[in-house]
Motif scaffolding. Structure first.
Motif, PDB file in Angstrom:
ATOM      1  N   ARG A 296       0.951  -1.560   0.036  1.00 16.04           N
ATOM      2  CA  ARG A 296      -0.149   0.249   0.007  1.00 16.04           C
ATOM      3  C   ARG A 296       0.789   0.940  -0.367  1.00 16.04           C
ATOM      4  O   ARG A 296       0.446   2.375  -0.576  1.00 16.04           O
ATOM      5  N   ALA A 297       1.764   0.832   0.831  1.00 15.86           N
ATOM      6  CA  ALA A 297       3.226   2.240   0.718  1.00 15.86           C
ATOM      7  C   ALA A 297       3.480   2.470  -0.596  1.00 15.86           C
ATOM      8  O   ALA A 297       3.951   3.352  -1.000  1.00 15.86           O
ATOM      9  N   LEU A 298       3.424   1.146  -1.096  1.00 16.53           N
ATOM     10  CA  LEU A 298       4.607   1.437  -2.476  1.00 16.53           C
ATOM     11  C   LEU A 298       3.155   2.161  -3.670  1.00 16.53           C
ATOM     12  O   LEU A 298       3.885   3.068  -4.277  1.00 16.53           O
ATOM     13  N   VAL A 299       2.377   1.553  -3.700  1.00 12.98           N
ATOM     14  CA  VAL A 299       1.168   2.368  -4.041  1.00 12.98           C
ATOM     15  C   VAL A 299       0.857   3.660  -4.175  1.00 12.98           C
ATOM     16  O   VAL A 299       0.769   4.367  -5.105  1.00 12.98           O
ATOM     17  N   VAL A 300       0.898   4.120  -2.906  1.00  9.29           N
ATOM     18  CA  VAL A 300       0.637   5.718  -2.561  1.00  9.29           C
ATOM     19  C   VAL A 300       1.732   6.790  -3.118  1.00  9.29           C
ATOM     20  O   VAL A 300       1.271   7.629  -3.585  1.00  9.29           O
ATOM     21  N   GLU A 301       2.815   6.651  -2.709  1.00  7.13           N
ATOM     22  CA  GLU A 301       4.262   6.461  -3.446  1.00  7.13           C
ATOM     23  C   GLU A 301       4.289   6.820  -4.867  1.00  7.13           C
ATOM     24  O   GLU A 301       4.365   7.776  -5.498  1.00  7.13           O
ATOM     25  N   LEU A 302       3.811   5.607  -5.578  1.00  8.64           N
ATOM     26  CA  LEU A 302       3.485   5.606  -6.893  1.00  8.64           C
ATOM     27  C   LEU A 302       2.681   6.722  -7.621  1.00  8.64           C
ATOM     28  O   LEU A 302       3.064   7.173  -8.334  1.00  8.64           O
TER      29      LEU A 302
END
Length: 163
Positions: free
Chosen positions: A19-25
Motif C-alpha cells: 500500500r505504501a508503494l502504491v501511495v508513493e507511485l
C-alpha cells in the motif's frame, strides 16, 4: 527502514508495504500530471496507451473505454484533449478502414521517459538483485494482489452511479 514500518514478518506488514508503494507511485503520478497540466484520467489513459504500444497491442477507443471504465462520450473528449496536446493521434486501421487506432506520439513517449525513466531505471536495478526464481515469485505475488483487488471489487454491491 521508514518510520512506521515494523521489521516483523507477516502478511499484514507485506500488504501495508505494498500500500505504501502504491501511495508513493500515485503521488509521483499526480506530480507528473500537475507539472504537465494533465487531468488524472488523461494520465491514466496515456499509461494504458503506452503500455499497449510496448506490448504491440492496437489500442482503439473501445479498448480504452473498457480500460478506464468510461462512457463513449468521455473517451472521445479525452482522446480529443490528448490529440490536441500532441500526445496521441488517431490512425485508420489499414486492414479495416472503419476501425480507428489511437497511437501515442514520440512526444508522449519522450515526456514519459523524461519523468518516469529514473524510476523505471532504479526499479529495474532493484529487481536485478533477485534471481529468476525470486522474480517469478514476485510476479506471481503481484498477479495475486491484482486478483485480490478484483475479488474485493466483485464482492462489493454494484455501483449504481453513472460515470
Amino acid at each position: 527502514m521508514k518510520e512506521g514500518h515494523s521489521s516483523a514478518d507477516g502478511a499484514p506488514n507485506t500488504v501495508h508495504r505494498l500500500r505504501a508503494l502504491v501511495v508513493e507511485l500515485h503521488l509521483l503520478a499526480a506530480e507528473f500530471a500537475r507539472i504537465n497540466n494533465l487531468h488524472p484520467t488523461d494520465l491514466r489513459a496515456l499509461i494504458c496507451l503506452l503500455d499497449a504500444e510496448r506490448c504491440g497491442r492496437a489500442a482503439t477507443p473501445t479498448w480504452l473505454r473498457e480500460q478506464l471504465h468510461l462512457n463513449s462520450a468521455s473517451v472521445t473528449a479525452l482522446i480529443d484533449r490528448l490529440d490536441k496536446s500532441g500526445y496521441v493521434k488517431r490512425v485508420r486501421d489499414e486492414k479495416d478502414r472503419r476501425r480507428v487506432r489511437i497511437d501515442v506520439t514520440p512526444a508522449a513517449v519522450e515526456l514519459g521517459w523524461t519523468f518516469f525513466g529514473p524510476v523505471i531505471t532504479h526499479a529495474t536495478a532493484a529487481t536485478e538483485k533477485y534471481g529468476s526464481r525470486d522474480r517469478r515469485a514476485i510476479d506471481t505475488f503481484l498477479e495475486d494482489m491484482l486478483g485480490a483487488v478484483d475479488a474485493a471489487k466483485a464482492s462489493r454491491a454494484p455501483d449504481t452511479t453513472r460515470r
